[in-house]
Design an enzyme around this catalytic site. Structure first.
Site, PDB file in Angstrom:
ATOM      1  CD1 TRP B 321      -2.991   1.417   0.939  1.00 31.14           C
ATOM      2  CD2 TRP B 321      -1.396   2.409   2.142  1.00 31.14           C
ATOM      3  NE1 TRP B 321      -3.455   2.659   1.302  1.00 31.14           N
ATOM      4  CE2 TRP B 321      -2.495   3.295   2.044  1.00 31.14           C
ATOM      5  CE3 TRP B 321      -0.283   2.833   2.863  1.00 31.14           C
ATOM      6  CZ2 TRP B 321      -2.509   4.547   2.627  1.00 31.14           C
ATOM      7  CZ3 TRP B 321      -0.300   4.087   3.443  1.00 31.14           C
ATOM      8  CH2 TRP B 321      -1.397   4.924   3.323  1.00 31.14           C
ATOM      9  CG  HIS B 322       3.401   2.309   3.284  1.00 30.58           C
ATOM     10  ND1 HIS B 322       2.836   1.280   4.001  1.00 30.58           N
ATOM     11  CD2 HIS B 322       3.315   3.409   4.069  1.00 30.58           C
ATOM     12  CE1 HIS B 322       2.431   1.746   5.165  1.00 30.58           C
ATOM     13  NE2 HIS B 322       2.707   3.028   5.242  1.00 30.58           N
ATOM     14  N   GLY B 323       3.943   1.710  -1.247  1.00 30.73           N
ATOM     15  CA  GLY B 323       4.624   2.069  -2.481  1.00 30.73           C
ATOM     16  C   GLY B 323       4.778   0.897  -3.424  1.00 30.73           C
TER      17      GLY B 323
END
Lengths: 250, 468
Positions: B321-323
Site C-alpha cells: 500500500w505504501h509504495g
C-alpha cells in the site's frame, strides 16, 4: 466569542514579541548562512560593492560562458571593467533572471557610488522551457531572501513555502502544455505551429538531418534543431520568428 | 495545499469564518468548495479522479441498500474494482510492467512493455481506502447509505485529512458532518494548539532531520558506521515527525470545525514491543487492515499456521500500500517477522522479565533499534541501496568516507520534541497543554513559536506520506 477574540489577540501579540526577540538573534547568527544556502550570496556582495563601484553588472550565465577556443577568456563584466575607466562591480549568478535583479536593485542606497546599472536578460524570461524549468523553484526561494522586510519574516516566509514551489513534475506538465499550445506568429506556409510539432517531427522523421552522409551524428545540426531552435526560435519575439526558416536552411 | 504554508494559514481562517457564519444546511457547499480548492492547488485535473471515486461509491452505497443477494455483491465488487483499479493504474502500473518485463526476461523471452508517464495523484491511497471502507460497511449493513451526495463528497474530500489521513470511517466523520457545529471556544483553542504543535513537529523536527537522512541515502555504502547510525535514527525520527506532524495539524484543523478525528499515533517509539508499536503507529491504517483484511481472513481465531499466514498477508499488503516497490513489501514482511519473533518469545519464560520496568526499557530499546533498521527498506530506492546501507551500519562497507555531522541547531528542536513527547505521554498535546496553568500553557506556546520562527528548516521537504 469575546473570549476567543481576546485569546486570539493575545496569541498575535505573543507571536509579535517572539519575532521581535528572534529577529536580532537570527540576523546576527543565522541569516548569512541561510542566504548562502539559498545561493543568494550576491545580496551581501551588493552591500559592499555599491560603495566602491560606479557600475553594477547584474548578469547570468552569459557572464560566465566562453569557448575554450576564444582568445580572451574574460567575462563580459570583466571586459567592461578592463576596457572602461569606470569601476565595475560584478553581481552575476548562474541561472538568474530579471525578476531577481529587480528585487536586488531596491537595495541600492541613494548615497551609493553607483551611477550605472547593467542588467542582462536571458532566455529564461521568454520561453516555456525556462519559465517552467525546475530551476525556478530555488530562484523563487532566493528571491524571498532578497526582500526588504526584516530577515526573520523572510525566513518564516521561506519556511512556510511562501513562494512558488510547484513540484517539478507539475512544472514539467505546464511546460509541455505551453510548448503544445502557445501560439507563435509564423507564416501560414510554415509547417510547425508550436514547439511540440517541431520536436515531434525532428525526433521522429529526422526532418533536419541528424546524420551526416556517412551516417555519423551531425552534432551541429542536432544542437541547432534540438536546442537553439526549439528553445529560442519559437519564443524570442513573435515579430522575428520569420528567422526560423532561415535558421533551418543554415 | 501544504499545511506548512502561508497559503494554508490564510485559507484555514477564511474557511473557519465562513463556516461559522453560514447556516448549517449550506456548510456542506462551503466544505465541498474549500476541499476541492485545497486539493486543486496540487494539480487541478486530478480532482476529477476524486469526483469519480465519489460518484461510484455514492451510487454503490445507494445501490447496495436497495438490493440483496448477488446484485448486492456485484455492486460491492464494482466499487472495489473501481477503487483498486484506479489505484492500480496510477500507483502500480509501472511496477507491474517492470515485473512483467523481469518475468519475461527470466523466461528468456523478450518483454518490452513500456512505462507510462503517470504522476500519482496526491493521497490517492488514502481516498480510495477511506471511500472503500464506506462501501464495505454498507455492504455489511453496519452503515446506512448516505443519501446526500454533498455530505458523501465531503466525507471523501474533507480537506484536513484528504491527502494523508487519518483514514476515517463514515460512522465517525460522515456522521459528524451532519451535526450542526456551533462556535465553541474549546474546539478552536484545542484545534489551534494542535496546529501549533503539528507545525513545530513538521517544520522544526522532520525538516531539520531530513538532510541528515538524505546524506546517508545519497552516499549509500560510503558512510562511516557511526554516521550511518546517525542517519538511520534521523530518518526514524523524521518519518515519525513528518507524519505525526501532518496528522496533528489535520486533527487540529478538523477540531476547529468541531469535527473530532481519530488519533493516528500514540508515541510509537515508546513502545516496548512490535505488537505495541503497531498499536501506536499509523493507527487509522492498521485498524483499516485489521477490520477489512485481517478479520475477514479469520483473524486469530484460526490455527497458528493460518494466523501466521494472515499476519504475513496483512503486513505484505500494508507494505505494498505504501509504495510500488519490492522494498516496501520487504519492509512489511520484515515487520511480520519481528511480530512473530516477539509472539514466540512471549511464549517462553522471558515473559515475566518484560513486565518489569527494566525489562520494558530494554524492550523499548530493542524495538526502536529493530524498527529503525527495518526503515531502511522503506527509505531505500532499491534493494542494492538497502544492502549498502546495512553494510555501512554493521561496519562491513568497502568504503567509509562520508561523515554526517548534525549541528546543534538541528538537534535542539529534536531534544525539545522528545521532552514534549515524554511530558505528554498517554495524552494528546492539547489535553496536556489545557491541563496546566495559563503561565505554563503560554510559555509552552512561546517556546514552540520561537522554535518555529528560528529553527524551522528552510529546505522544502514535502510530507513523506503525500506520495502514498
Amino acid at each position: 466569542m469575546w473570549k476567543l477574540l481576546y485569546k486570539l489577540g493575545l496569541a498575535a501579540v505573543l507571536l509579535i514579541v517572539v519575532m521581535a526577540i528572534a529577529n536580532p538573534i537570527y540576523t546576527r547568527y543565522f541569516f548569512k548562512k541561510d542566504v548562502g544556502e539559498a545561493k543568494g550570496q550576491i545580496l551581501f556582495d551588493l552591500d559592499s560593492l555599491q560603495h566602491v563601484c560606479d557600475v553594477l553588472y547584474f548578469g547570468e550565465s552569459s557572464d560566465f560562458s566562453y569557448l575554450e577556443s576564444d582568445t580572451c577568456h574574460y567575462s563580459i563584466s570583466e571586459m567592461i571593467d578592463t576596457l572602461s575607466s569606470k569601476k565595475v562591480g560584478r553581481l552575476s549568478t548562474h541561472a538568474q533572471h530579471a525578476g531577481s535583479y529587480l528585487q536586488l536593485i531596491k537595495y541600492i542606497k541613494p548615497d551609493s557610488r553607483v551611477k550605472t546599472i547593467v542588467v542582462t536578460l536571458n532566455m529564461r524570461s521568454f520561453n516555456a522551457g525556462w519559465i517552467y524549468s525546475k530551476l525556478e523553484t530555488p530562484l523563487m526561494k532566493t528571491n524571498v531572501f532578497y526582500q526588504t522586510y526584516p530577515p526573520i519574516l523572510r525566513r518564516i516566509q521561506v519556511a512556510l513555502n511562501g513562494y512558488d514551489n510547484t513540484p517539478d513534475e507539475f512544472r514539467q506538465k505546464k511546460m509541455k502544455w505551453h510548448m503544445a499550445h502557445d501560439k507563435i506568429n509564423v507564416p501560414d506556409t510554415f509547417r510547425y505551429k508550436n514547439i511540440t510539432d517541431w520536436d515531434f517531427d525532428v525526433g521522429n522523421n529526422n526532418a533536419y538531418g541528424y546524420y551526416n552522409p556517412d551516417s555519423s551524428w551531425n552534432g551541429s545540426k542536432i544542437e541547432l534543431a534540438c536546442h537553439f531552435i526549439k528553445t529560442y526560435a519559437f519564443s524570442i519575439d513573435v515579430e522575428k520568428t520569420h528567422v526560423l526558416p532561415t535558421l533551418i536552411t543554415l | 495545499m501544504l499545511f506548512n504554508s502561508l497559503h494554508f494559514l490564510v485559507f484555514l481562517p477564511v474557511v473557519l469564518v465562513l463556516y461559522y457564519l453560514l447556516k448549517h444546511q449550506y456548510r456542506w457547499v462551503l466544505l465541498f468548495v474549500a476541499s476541492s480548492y485545497f486539493y486543486s492547488v496540487f494539480y487541478p485535473p486530478y480532482l476529477l479522479i476524486l469526483y469519480a471515486i465519489i460518484l461510484v461509491d455514492y451510487s454503490a452505497g445507494l445501490g447496495m441498500e436497495r438490493t440483496t443477494g448477488f446484485p448486492r455483491k456485484l455492486i460491492l465488487l464494482v466499487s472495489i474494482v473501481a477503487n483498486i483499479g484506479l489505484l492500480s493504474y496510477f500507483k502500480y502500473y509501472n511496477f507491474f510492467i517492470d515485473a512483467a518485463n523481469d518475468t519475461y526476461a527470466a523466461l528468456g523471452w523478450e518483454g518490452n512493455f513500456k512505462h507510462l508517464a503517470i504522476i500519482l495523484p496526491i493521497g490517492l491511497s488514502f481516498h480510495t481506502f477511506q471511500s472503500l471502507s464506506y462501501t464495505i460497511e454498507v455492504y455489511w449493513k453496519r452503515q446506512k447509505a448516505e443519501r446526500h451526495i454533498g455530505y458523501f463528497a465531503n466525507y471523501v474530500l474533507f480537506f484536513p485529512q484528504m491527502v494523508a489521513g487519518p483514514i476515517e470511517r463514515y460512522a465517525s466523520l460522515g456522521e459528524q458532518l451532519h451535526i450542526k457545529q456551533v462556535l465553541n471556544y474549546d474546539n478552536i483553542a484545542n484545534g489551534l494548539r494542535l496546529i501549533l504543535y503539528g507545525l513545530f513537529i513538521k517544520m522544526c523536527v522532520a525538516d531539520n532531520l531530513a538532510p541528515l537522512a538524505n546524506q546517508l541515502y545519497s552516499n549509500p555504502g560510503n558512510v562511516t558506521t557511526a554516521s550511518t547510525w546517525i542517519g538511520l535514527v534521523a530518518f526514524a525520527i523524521q518519518i515519525y515527525a513528518d507524519f505525526y506532524g501532518y496528522s496533528t495539524i489535520a486533527i487540529g484543523a478538523g477540531r476547529c470545525m468541531g469535527i473530532k478525528m481519530m488519533d493516528n499515533f500514540r508515541q510509537p517509539y515508546f513502545a516496548t514491543g512490535i505488537q505495541s508499536f503497531w498499536q501506536r503507529w499509523h493507527i487509522s491504517l492498521s485498524t483499516w487492515f485489521r477490520d477489512y483484511v485481517y478479520i475477514p481472513l479469520g483473524g486469530s481465531r484460526v490455527s497458528t499456521a493460518r494466523w501466521m499466514l494472515n499476519i504475513l498477508a496483512v503486513f505484505a499488503l500494508s507494505g505494498f500500500w505504501h509504495g510500488a516497490n519490492y522494498t516496501f513489501i520487504i519492509w512489511g514482511l520484515a515487520h511480520a517477522t519481528l511480530y512473530f519473533i516477539e509472539y514466540f518469545l512471549h511464549k517462553t519464560p522471558l515473559l515475566p522479565f518484560t513486565k518489569t520496568f527494566s525489562g520494558r526499557a530494554i524492550g523499548g530499546v530493542i524495538t526502536f533499534t529493530a524498527v529503525t533498521l527495518v526503515w531502511v527498506f522503506f527509505r531505500a530506492a532499491d534493494m542494492t541501496q538497502a544492502k549498502l546501507v546495512f553494510e555501512s551500519a554493521f561496519g562491513i562497507a568497502q568504503t567509509a568516507e562520508v561523515i554526517i555531522e548534525p549541528t546543534l541547531w538541528q538537534l535542539l528542536p529534536v531534544a525539545v520534541f522528545i521532552v514534549f513527547e515524554a511530558l505528554i505521554y498517554g495524552k494528546r498535546f492539547e489535553e496536556w497543554a489545557g491541563s496546566y496553568s495559563v503561565a505554563i500553557r503560554w510559555s509552552t506556546y512561546a517556546i514552540l513559536a520561537f522554535c518555529i520562527v528560528l529553527f524551522s528548516g528552510i529546505q522544502t521537504y514535502p510530507f513523506i506520506y503525500f506520495q502514498f
